[in-house]
Design an enzyme around this catalytic site. Structure first.
Site, short mmCIF file in Angstrom:
data_model
loop_
_atom_site.label_atom_id
_atom_site.label_comp_id
_atom_site.label_asym_id
_atom_site.label_seq_id
_atom_site.Cartn_x
_atom_site.Cartn_y
_atom_site.Cartn_z
N TYR A 26 14.84 -23.54 -31.47
CA TYR A 26 14.76 -24.23 -32.76
C TYR A 26 13.34 -24.68 -33.10
O TYR A 26 12.87 -24.47 -34.22
CB TYR A 26 15.70 -25.44 -32.71
N ILE A 55 20.53 -33.12 -45.61
CA ILE A 55 19.26 -33.27 -46.30
C ILE A 55 19.23 -32.44 -47.58
O ILE A 55 18.73 -32.90 -48.61
CB ILE A 55 18.09 -32.88 -45.37
N SER A 70 10.10 -31.62 -34.90
CA SER A 70 10.17 -30.64 -33.82
C SER A 70 9.14 -29.52 -33.96
O SER A 70 8.97 -28.71 -33.06
CB SER A 70 11.57 -30.02 -33.75
N VAL A 120 21.61 -17.29 -45.88
CA VAL A 120 20.17 -17.12 -46.02
C VAL A 120 19.58 -16.17 -44.98
O VAL A 120 18.45 -15.69 -45.13
CB VAL A 120 19.42 -18.47 -45.94
N SER A 140 10.31 -30.03 -39.48
CA SER A 140 10.87 -31.04 -38.58
C SER A 140 9.76 -31.63 -37.74
O SER A 140 8.73 -30.99 -37.49
CB SER A 140 11.92 -30.40 -37.66
N LYS A 186 10.82 -24.24 -36.67
CA LYS A 186 10.33 -25.32 -37.51
C LYS A 186 8.80 -25.34 -37.55
O LYS A 186 8.20 -25.67 -38.58
CB LYS A 186 10.89 -26.66 -37.03
N GLN A 226 16.10 -27.32 -27.36
CA GLN A 226 15.73 -26.82 -28.69
C GLN A 226 14.66 -25.74 -28.60
O GLN A 226 13.89 -25.54 -29.55
CB GLN A 226 15.23 -27.97 -29.57
N THR A 278 14.49 -37.94 -36.50
CA THR A 278 15.92 -37.88 -36.19
C THR A 278 16.72 -38.41 -37.37
O THR A 278 16.74 -39.61 -37.64
CB THR A 278 16.23 -38.70 -34.92
N ASN A 308 15.65 -25.51 -47.22
CA ASN A 308 16.19 -26.51 -46.31
C ASN A 308 17.17 -25.95 -45.27
O ASN A 308 17.30 -26.50 -44.19
CB ASN A 308 16.89 -27.61 -47.11
#
Length: 254
Positions: free
Chosen positions: A157, A18, A146, A65, A144, A161, A154, A189, A91
């Site tokens: 994760y 992305i 998500s 990062v 996301s 997000k 996840q 996705t 990103n």
């Protein structure tokens, strides 16, 4: 006139996926683009080549990062090269799939450091530069779907997000007086490095495709248009917003 003509756009995690699509999309829209990347030297160079092939200036700066000083260095080098920062696209992200009950501490910590804290410090460094410049700007976080729904593998994760989504809401309030707009995109996705192994299972891939009203998984390039829009003056009165880019997956509960 191209939508981003005359602007300097910074994109983190842009050697692939992305981030790369956003960087190239920004260049095609008329921006000079500075990319951050972690380790893929050849892919980063190829991304810069695509930016230059679009007729714009490109620069790749290597850095993790997860380290706060990387954000400061990224912005400083971008300004040294191109004079200003108009847009930051945060990103860079990771998602090493793992079950919850035996999740390694270091996996959680690394995911938070890269995804959430990395985004925080990148946006903060860019915003400080924009305030010094005095002519506003735009922060765009790649969150996301998500952020809105859960995932069994996840658990480390999805909170990061959701945090990026929330960060853009709060910075929209904090930075509005400086003319800095803050928004997020929420991909569904999308076929990227993060999920290529997970989606190598053909049965799982077909199941995922069947859940999406538009009938296909996303490509990284599907995010380029929405990101360019939010970066552009066409979105001059859009801040604190979250744009789902998921082919309709989120609304397909039934």
């Amino acid at each position: 006139m191209k939508l981003l003509e005359g602007k300097t756009v910074l994109v983190t995690g842009a050697s692939t996926g992305i981030g790369r699509a956003a960087a190239v999309g920004a260049a095609k829209a008329g921006a000079d683009v500075v990319i951050n990347y972690h380790s893929r030297d050849d892919e980063a160079a190829a991304c810069v080549a695509e930016i230059e092939a679009a007729g714009q200036r490109g620069l790749a700066i290597k850095g993790d990062v997860a380290a706060p000083e990387t954000a400061t260095e990224f912005v400083v080098k971008a300004v040294e090269a191109f004079g200003k920062v108009d847009v930051m696209v945060s990103n860079a992200g990771i998602c090493p799939f793992h079950s919850f009950l035996d999740m390694p501490v270091e996996t959680v910590q690394r995911t938070v450091q890269v995804n959430l804290l990395g985004g925080y410090f990148m946006c903060q460094a860019a915003a400080n530069q924009m305030v010094r410049q005095g002519h506003g700007g735009a922060l765009i976080a790649v969150s996301s779907i998500s952020a809105l729904v859960g995932g069994e593998y996840q658990t480390h994760y999805t909170p990061t997000k959701a945090g990026l989504h929330s960060l853009m809401q709060s910075t929209a309030i904090a930075l509005g007086k400086h003319g800095i707009r803050c928004n997020s995109v929420l991909p569904g996705t999308i076929l990227t490095e993060i999920n290529k192994d997970d989606l190598a299972d053909e049965a799982k891939r077909k199941y995922m495709e069947a859940r999406i009203p538009l009938g296909r998984l996303g490509q990284a390039e599907d995010l380029a248009g929405p990101i360019v829009f939010l970066a552009s003056d066409m979105a001059a009165y859009v801040t604190g917003a979250a744009l789902l880019v998921d082919g309709g997956a989120f609304v397909n509960l039934q």
